[in-house]
Structure formats: structure tokens, C-alpha cells
Design a protein around this motif. Structure first.
Motif, PDB file in Angstrom:
ATOM      1  N   SER A  23      -8.305 -39.943  16.740  1.00 53.90           N
ATOM      2  CA  SER A  23      -9.363 -40.771  16.237  1.00 53.90           C
ATOM      3  C   SER A  23     -10.829 -40.748  16.791  1.00 53.90           C
ATOM      4  N   SER A  24     -11.125 -39.252  17.119  1.00 57.72           N
ATOM      5  CA  SER A  24     -12.332 -38.740  17.464  1.00 57.72           C
ATOM      6  C   SER A  24     -12.763 -37.714  16.420  1.00 57.72           C
ATOM      7  N   ILE A  25     -13.983 -37.292  16.803  1.00 65.03           N
ATOM      8  CA  ILE A  25     -14.416 -35.823  16.360  1.00 65.03           C
ATOM      9  C   ILE A  25     -13.798 -34.792  17.387  1.00 65.03           C
ATOM     10  N   ALA A  26     -13.754 -33.740  16.965  1.00 64.50           N
ATOM     11  CA  ALA A  26     -13.283 -32.588  17.947  1.00 64.50           C
ATOM     12  C   ALA A  26     -13.976 -32.495  19.090  1.00 64.50           C
ATOM     13  N   ASP A  27     -12.962 -32.298  20.060  1.00 63.52           N
ATOM     14  CA  ASP A  27     -13.351 -32.516  21.510  1.00 63.52           C
ATOM     15  C   ASP A  27     -14.269 -31.238  21.794  1.00 63.52           C
ATOM     16  N   CYS A 203     -19.161 -50.001  23.790  1.00 66.95           N
ATOM     17  CA  CYS A 203     -19.286 -48.894  23.021  1.00 66.95           C
ATOM     18  C   CYS A 203     -18.885 -47.791  24.100  1.00 66.95           C
ATOM     19  N   SER A 204     -18.739 -46.440  23.597  1.00 64.21           N
ATOM     20  CA  SER A 204     -18.498 -45.243  24.482  1.00 64.21           C
ATOM     21  C   SER A 204     -18.818 -43.870  23.703  1.00 64.21           C
ATOM     22  N   LEU A 205     -18.794 -43.048  24.565  1.00 65.01           N
ATOM     23  CA  LEU A 205     -18.992 -41.714  23.873  1.00 65.01           C
ATOM     24  C   LEU A 205     -17.695 -40.773  23.571  1.00 65.01           C
ATOM     25  N   SER A 206     -16.527 -41.650  23.413  1.00 59.29           N
ATOM     26  CA  SER A 206     -15.177 -40.789  23.441  1.00 59.29           C
ATOM     27  C   SER A 206     -15.130 -40.163  21.746  1.00 59.29           C
ATOM     28  N   GLY A 210     -17.179 -36.821  21.027  1.00 58.75           N
ATOM     29  CA  GLY A 210     -16.239 -35.938  21.114  1.00 58.75           C
ATOM     30  C   GLY A 210     -15.910 -35.602  22.624  1.00 58.75           C
ATOM     31  N   VAL A 211     -16.058 -36.546  23.626  1.00 57.45           N
ATOM     32  CA  VAL A 211     -16.226 -36.294  24.907  1.00 57.45           C
ATOM     33  C   VAL A 211     -15.272 -37.226  25.752  1.00 57.45           C
ATOM     34  N   PRO A 212     -14.134 -37.657  25.208  1.00 64.49           N
ATOM     35  CA  PRO A 212     -13.193 -38.695  25.877  1.00 64.49           C
ATOM     36  C   PRO A 212     -12.926 -38.315  27.263  1.00 64.49           C
ATOM     37  N   GLY A 213     -12.917 -37.181  27.582  1.00 67.00           N
ATOM     38  CA  GLY A 213     -12.565 -36.749  29.016  1.00 67.00           C
ATOM     39  C   GLY A 213     -13.608 -37.228  30.268  1.00 67.00           C
ATOM     40  N   LEU A 214     -15.004 -37.630  29.492  1.00 64.88           N
ATOM     41  CA  LEU A 214     -15.995 -38.110  30.500  1.00 64.88           C
ATOM     42  C   LEU A 214     -15.550 -39.751  31.026  1.00 64.88           C
ATOM     43  N   ARG A 215     -14.692 -40.121  30.236  1.00 68.87           N
ATOM     44  CA  ARG A 215     -14.575 -41.586  30.419  1.00 68.87           C
ATOM     45  C   ARG A 215     -15.636 -42.333  30.610  1.00 68.87           C
ATOM     46  N   LEU A 216     -16.598 -42.406  29.657  1.00 69.09           N
ATOM     47  CA  LEU A 216     -17.780 -42.899  29.849  1.00 69.09           C
ATOM     48  C   LEU A 216     -18.120 -44.085  28.691  1.00 69.09           C
ATOM     49  N   GLY A 217     -18.138 -45.301  29.050  1.00 63.59           N
ATOM     50  CA  GLY A 217     -18.444 -46.447  28.005  1.00 63.59           C
ATOM     51  C   GLY A 217     -19.355 -47.688  28.888  1.00 63.59           C
ATOM     52  N   GLU A 257     -29.986 -38.252  18.735  1.00 70.22           N
ATOM     53  CA  GLU A 257     -30.418 -38.143  16.880  1.00 70.22           C
ATOM     54  C   GLU A 257     -29.858 -36.720  16.627  1.00 70.22           C
ATOM     55  N   SER A 258     -30.206 -35.960  17.331  1.00 74.62           N
ATOM     56  CA  SER A 258     -30.103 -34.423  17.001  1.00 74.62           C
ATOM     57  C   SER A 258     -28.453 -33.986  16.769  1.00 74.62           C
ATOM     58  N   ILE A 259     -28.078 -34.577  18.029  1.00 75.24           N
ATOM     59  CA  ILE A 259     -26.254 -34.427  17.821  1.00 75.24           C
ATOM     60  C   ILE A 259     -25.681 -35.442  16.730  1.00 75.24           C
TER      61      ILE A 259
END
Length: 362
Positions: A23-27, A203-206, A210-217, A257-259
Motif C-alpha cells: 500500500s505504499s510506493i517502492a521502499d 499522517c506519516s512518511l510510510s 516509501g520509508v515505512p522502516g522509519l516508523r515516523l508519523g 516538493e521535489s520528492i
């Protein structure tokens, strides 16, 4: 929860050729993001989260860093909200299907739940009149996801404003899970928490980054009282967040924005690939997503041998994985298809496998 028990990481990635269940973009990796971690001091971080990171989040909402609390993913934010605001004597109104944490944590608490069941025939639009009538004096939270998981649908601005007004008048919180907000195909809603002090944006960055391993929301709210409560809950769980994770997250959001512009260009191409496939396959139909990287097609009739046989041969014969409807408490004639995680070639291969498995008699 079936979505966890049957997840691809539990089944085994080595057994899957075309993984369309994510359910995310590529890791992403540190290298793909162009990051090298500095010699950071591994101290207890600011309990709310680093000021620089919270500022980078708040600016998108037109709010201040004090309105943001960093959490362990969106799941951590949702857990904090439910466990601090709900008891067995309370009531919540929640859309379904939904991200599992939005359903299972209130269930575990034992509060009364009214489900707002989204229907294919109405374009998976929530019935706002039903929501308004479902709210009682015991209702603490009305919970929605926008863009929606697993359908990718999005409320209109008028519908969001109406929900804001309803929940304000009824004196309950409006929780908006905005995990997919940055991936959009046209219109984008404002950060919901910017519209009132009774609104919670999670929200989160997962998913979009594509960084679900950060566990950052994070959770955003203008209510100082709620921020104090949520911070107290976080301090009992983890005290503070990871210095390393928050540094990485800050670097990503400073380049937001660029990402995201690159991601949105690519996801628009992926969406067109899925659109072309659905249009050509007379056995499938969908409500086209407006945001995010998932969609929720429906089989127009039972597949040969039934849905269990279909998913079995899709996985075992064609080595293709999707999220069956029961992951979301929906009929298995629906399935979630993630088009952001696989390569373009894998996406094409997986969609072709689905079409074949729908018609296969073996």
C-alpha cells in the motif's frame, strides 16, 4: 487481523513474483534518497519531536510546530488518540473499510462503534446524513480516511467542510487519517486540522515517501489540551522518538516538493496503466482513485470456482499477491491493488495474471 496474518512479509516475499498487495510506493534506501547519516548524538530527543521536523510538517498546514506531535508512524498516532480519548462507555463513528488500526483499537477498548459502510454503488462516498444521525451524546470521535484506503477516493471540499461543521456542532472530535495526502491526481484538500481546533490530522512518511522502516508519523491538532494529553501518552510509550529517524525525516520534508513531484509524475503513469487494464477487462470494474497508490477493483461476477479458488490459483499458479476484500471486512469479490510499490513491469505482469486467474479453470 487478517491483513497482518496474511501479509506478504508473513507469507514470504520469495514465494511472490508479482506483489500488488503493498500500500505504499517502492521502499527507499538512504542511497536512493541521497542521504548519509551524520555523526549524531544519540540522546533523548525533544519529547514532542525535534522542532525543525515539526516546523517542516506544520508549514504545510499553515500552523506552528506546537500543533504537531511526532509519533511512531501513523499507527502510533492512532493508538495514542484512541487509548487517550475512548473508554468502554464511549462511542465512535468510523468509516469502513478502513485501515485496521482505526477499527481494531476502538474494538479492543470496548467502546460502542457505529460503522459508516462505504458502497461501490455510491462511489465509496460516506453518507454524511447517516454520520450526523449516528452521533450521540456519547460520541467522542468521528473517524475518516482521506484519501481513503483501500479505495483511493477523496471527499469533496464541501463534504469535508460539512463534516467539520457537524462535528463542531455535535461537540466531538473529527479524526482525519491523511496518510496518502501528498500523492494526488488533481485536487488536494487542506490539512484538516487547519480547519478547527476539534480536528485531528494523522499522517506519516510510510506510504507516500516509501520509508515505512522509519516508523515516523505525526498528529496535528490546534488544541493545547489535546496536545498535552497526547504528549503524556507518548511519554509513557517511548518517551521520545529516534534521533536518527527524525533527522532523516527532516531531510525528506525539507525536500518535500521535489520528492513528491517526481513521485506524483510516476504514480500518474501507473494509474493510467491500471485504468487501461480495467477498461479492457470486462470482468472487472472500479471507482477510480483520486489520491494515494491503491485502488479497490470489484469482480462483476463470482470467478470460476469461487473467490477462494481464485485467490489460491492467483498466488500458487501465477505467484501474484493482492489484498483480498476480507482484509477490509468487505466481500472477497473486491481486492486492493497497490500500483505504487512494484516496478512497472511487475505491475503489468501482475494485472495480466489477475485477468488470467479470473478465467482459469485449473
Amino acid at each position: 487481523m487478517p491483513i497482518e496474518i496474511e501479509s506478504p512479509e508473513e507469507y514470504g516475499y520469495d514465494k511472490i513474483k508479482f506483489n500488488l498487495s503493498e500500500s505504499s510506493i517502492a521502499d527507499q534506501s538512504l542511497g536512493s534518497l541521497g542521504l548519509t547519516i551524520l555523526d549524531l548524538t544519540l540522546l533523548y530527543n525533544e519529547h514532542k519531536g525535534s522542532t525543525e521536523l515539526r516546523n517542516a510538517i506544520a508549514v504545510d498546514a499553515g500552523l506552528s510546530a506546537d500543533d504537531v506531535l511526532i509519533t511512531s508512524g501513523a499507527a502510533g498516532a492512532l493508538f495514542i488518540i484512541s487509548t487517550s480519548q475512548l473508554s468502554a462507555q464511549d462511542h465512535i463513528v468510523v468509516v469502513r473499510p478502513n485501515y485496521a488500526t482505526n477499527l481494531e483499537t476502538p474494538r479492543a477498548i470496548g467502546c460502542d462503534i457505529t460503522f459508516v459502510d462505504l458502497k461501490f454503488e455510491s462511489g465509496f462516498e460516506p453518507d454524511l446524513s447517516f454520520i450526523e444521525q449516528a452521533i450521540t451524546p456519547k460520541t467522542k470521535i468521528v473517524s475518516i480516511t482521506c484519501p481513503h484506503n483501500p479505495t483511493g477516493t477523496l471527499l469533496s471540499r464541501g463534504s469535508l467542510d460539512r463534516l467539520v461543521a457537524i462535528t463542531k456542532q455535535k461537540n466531538c472530535l473529527l479524526l482525519v487519517d491523511e496518510t496518502y495526502r501528498d500523492v494526488k491526481y488533481g485536487r488536494q484538500l487542506p490539512v484538516a486540522a487547519s480547519l478547527g481546533d476539534h480536528i485531528l490530522s494523522v499522517c506519516s512518511l510510510s506510504k507516500s515517501y516509501g520509508v515505512p522502516g522509519l516508523r515516523l508519523g505525526w498528529v496535528i491538532t490546534q488544541s493545547k489540551k489535546l496536545q498535552e494529553t497526547f504528549l503524556a501518552a507518548k511519554e509513557q510509550i517511548s518517551i521520545s522518538g529516534s534521533v536518527i529517524n527524525e533527522w532523516i525525516a527532516t531531510q525528506l520534508l525539507l525536500r518535500r516538493e521535489s520528492i513528491i513531484s517526481v513521485t506524483n509524475e510516476e504514480m500518474a503513469i501507473r494509474l493510467q496503466m491500471v485504468r487501461s487494464w480495467i477498461e479492457k477487462d470486462e470482468l472487472l470494474e472500479w471507482v477510480e482513485p483520486v489520491g494515494g497508490v491503491v485502488c479497490f477493483p470489484r469482480m462483476k461476477k463470482q470467478p470460476i470456482g469461487g473467490t477462494n479458488a481464485f485467490y489460491d490459483r492467483l498466488l500458487k499458479k501465477y505467484k501474484t499477491y493482492v489484498g483480498p476484500g476480507h482484509w477490509f471486512e468487505m466481500p472477497d469479490t473486491h481486492f486492493r491493488l497497490g500500483f505504487g510499490w512494484p516496478t512497472r513491469e511487475e505491475l503489468l505482469g501482475g494485472m495480466d495474471a489477475i485477468s488470467k486467474a479470473l478465467r482459469d479453470t485449473d
